[in-house]
Design an enzyme around this catalytic site. Structure first.
Site, PDB file in Angstrom:
ATOM      1  N   HIS A  15       0.832  -1.212   0.000  1.00 29.74           N
ATOM      2  CA  HIS A  15       0.000   0.000   0.000  1.00 29.74           C
ATOM      3  C   HIS A  15       0.867   1.262   0.000  1.00 29.74           C
ATOM      4  CE1 HIS A  15      -3.550  -2.423   1.925  1.00 29.74           C
ATOM      5  NE2 HIS A  15      -3.268  -2.802   0.691  1.00 29.74           N
ATOM      6  N   TYR A  16       2.028   1.192  -0.624  1.00 30.42           N
ATOM      7  CA  TYR A  16       2.922   2.354  -0.647  1.00 30.42           C
ATOM      8  C   TYR A  16       2.311   3.474  -1.485  1.00 30.42           C
ATOM      9  CZ  TYR A  16       4.300  -0.406  -4.756  1.00 30.42           C
ATOM     10  OH  TYR A  16       4.284  -1.158  -5.903  1.00 30.42           O
TER      11      TYR A  16
END
Length: 564
Positions: free
Chosen positions: A499-500
């Site tokens: 989920h960067y």
């Protein structure tokens, strides 16, 4: 909420052609060139094509006919594939956490765990979106590719355990982000077939939409002639699958744009390669400076995740994420299971939590390498299948508040830049992780999980937290009441759930409409503009954003005549 979705057909998908089919010196020009056919880029390109000529350039291949993308049972195989043309490209952050980038039409929706959950209403308000249009854009996605899961036994156990542990109330089946425990949507259908953002291209006008696969854009071209107030984006340079170079251009309309939707790694990387970024960094790579902006690549963040393997009496059926506990403390509790149900799965790797893709790596972050993970995979062939009877409960934190940066390592767009996330550098992130581990301990003490224990007598937290390294889990502290030890556990076993985000923040790299500051004809629409990840899992909001921004742009140009 009623289960199911409206009938949606892929018969209007535009032709998906290889980049080599693009004729050299093509006279064609476009109203919009979208770089990146991913989670945001596909719905964006489809929407814009309803009124304008659009060229969509995707560096990867097609998801259709790729079993590693299309079927849940092959989820882990797709992530592990290290081939240069695979749908997943591994990278290791400088923190030592092995991560993955999508390299396929449909982007992250092709390689993720499929969970669909909207951003919170507070997130929508913070980013300044039109709530009415947001509430129309989410269903536009959902009626095409999202449905309710037939909840798997391990997911039902987590649901019950969360409620017994006090993560209440139960909010039923809902896409909404609300405190308590819920079952969210999924992009996997009842047969385990994955529906992706690429499907949304069928909602566009195939006569206006040209899609090229294996098109690696390595530079945005600008008109920087004297007399211009600021440089104007006019086209892109890309290579095809054979390494041949091509150029594509916008038409001369002042409203035409290049829109970069290459993701939180690819977008800042492309801006830097094109001469937009910190001038000293650009000069160190002999890149001509088009615009000095010290913020490109800054503010990178990745939501840290930590996970615990729970041994069970019998192997649970495979499941990816379907249930989530949303706590008031900003911690999310999820689960996955069932990758030890076949000898092939064990011999290949262990799914969403496998060391081979950086999940529960058997060595501390700073010592992790792809070679070490592959060596582990080879050694694991000797382990008995029973070692893998069980599932995972994982905790991840909202935000996060810890941030890092991205810099180029070279000027080849096919290579990963160097990314630093600085996991747990902010003390509040660490506090949340400790809270998450203690929440998992409470869940394991519930009646629901006592029934699942291998011995039938409940779980010894000491045993669970000291599983053998060979069983695919780090050696971790013995005493869960020792806060200092839990903090060390969080740091030593940190992994990612991909989920960067960040690198092109609003007010620093782009304006409120996501137009690149100091440049005309260039916009960014993807997760690189976020300062925190939306909701428990971002794909719902990123797909919605693609549709939302497409409609916003059409309305800017056409007003009510946009008809969308």
């Amino acid at each position: 909420m009623v289960a199911g979705k409206k009938q949606f057909t892929l018969k209007n998908l535009p032709p998906l052609r290889k980049a080599s089919s693009y004729p050299t010196g093509s006279p064609a020009t476009y109203d919009y060139i979208v770089v990146g056919g991913g989670t945001a880029g596909c719905p964006l390109a489809a929407t814009l094509s309803l009124k304008y000529k659009v060229l969509l350039l995707e560096r990867g291949g097609s998801p259709y006919g790729n079993r590693n993308v299309s079927y849940m049972e092959n989820f882990h195989i797709g992530l592990m594939n290290m081939a240069p043309d695979s749908s997943s490209q591994a990278f290791i952050s400088t923190d030592g956490v092995i991560n993955a980038r999508a390299r396929v039409l449909g982007g992250g929706t092709c390689i993720n765990a499929g969970f669909y959950s909207r951003a919170s209403s507070s997130f929508i308000q913070e980013v300044g979106w039109d709530e009415d249009l947001v509430n129309k854009s989410f269903p536009w996605v959902e009626e095409k590719i999202v449905q309710w899961p037939k909840i798997a036994p391990w997911q039902a156990a987590l649901r019950d355990g969360l409620l017994q542990a006090g993560v209440a109330p139960f909010n039923g089946y809902t896409y909404d982000h609300v405190s308590g425990t819920k079952v969210g949507g999924t992009i996997f259908d009842e047969t385990g077939y994955r529906h992706t953002a690429a499907d949304l291209l069928a909602a566009g006008d195939p006569n206006n939409l040209r899609v090229l696969l294996h098109a690696s854009v390595h530079k945005i071209m600008f008109d920087s002639r004297q007399g211009r107030l600021k440089p104007r984006a006019i086209g892109v340079q890309f290579t095809d699958e054979n390494g041949r170079h091509h150029q594509a251009f916008l038409n001369n309309n002042k409203n035409s744009e290049i829109i970069v939707s290459a993701g939180a790694i690819g977008t800042p990387q492309l801006l830097l390669l094109s001469g937009i970024g910190p001038k000293d960094h650009l000069k160190s790579h002999n890149i001509p400076v088009v615009l000095h902006n010290k913020y490109v690549g800054k503010g990178m963040a990745d939501n840290p995740m930590n996970s615990i393997f729970i041994p069970t009496r019998s192997p649970p059926r495979q499941s990816l994420i379907e249930t989530v506990g949303i706590t008031e403390e900003g911690v999310f509790i999820e689960a996955s299971s069932g990758f030890g149900q076949s000898s092939e799965s064990v011999h290949c790797h262990h799914g969403i939590m496998s060391a081979e893709i950086g999940q529960l790596s058997t060595i501390p972050p700073k010592q992790r390498t792809l070679e070490a993970a592959q060596k582990y995979a080879h050694n694991k062939l000797n382990l008995p299948k029973e070692v893998f009877h069980g599932g995972f409960i994982l905790e991840k934190i909202d935000g996060p508040l810890s941030t890092g940066h991205l810099v180029l390592t070279d000027t080849d767009v096919r290579n990963n830049p160097a990314v630093t996330f600085n996991y747990f550098s902010h003390p509040q992130d660490l506090d949340r992780c400790v809270f998450g581990i203690k929440t998992i301990e409470r869940i394991l003490k519930t009646n629901r999980f006592s029934e699942l224990a291998a011995e039938g007598t409940g779980f010894s937290m000491e045993r669970v937290l000291n599983m053998s390294v060979q069983a695919n889990v780090n050696l971790i502290p013995k005493h869960t009441n020792d806060t200092e030890s839990l903090e060390q556990f969080c740091k030593d076993t940190v992994i990612t759930i991909w989920h960067y985000h960040g690198g092109c923040h609003v007010g620093k790299v782009v304006d409120q409409h996501y137009r690149v500051l100091g440049i005309s004809g260039l916009r960014v629409v993807d997760g690189s503009i976020f300062s925190r990840s939306p909701g428990t899992n971002p794909q719902a909001t990123v797909m919605m954003m693609g549709r939302y921004m497409g409609v916003k742009i059409l309305r800017e140009r056409l007003g009510r005549a946009a008809g969308v």
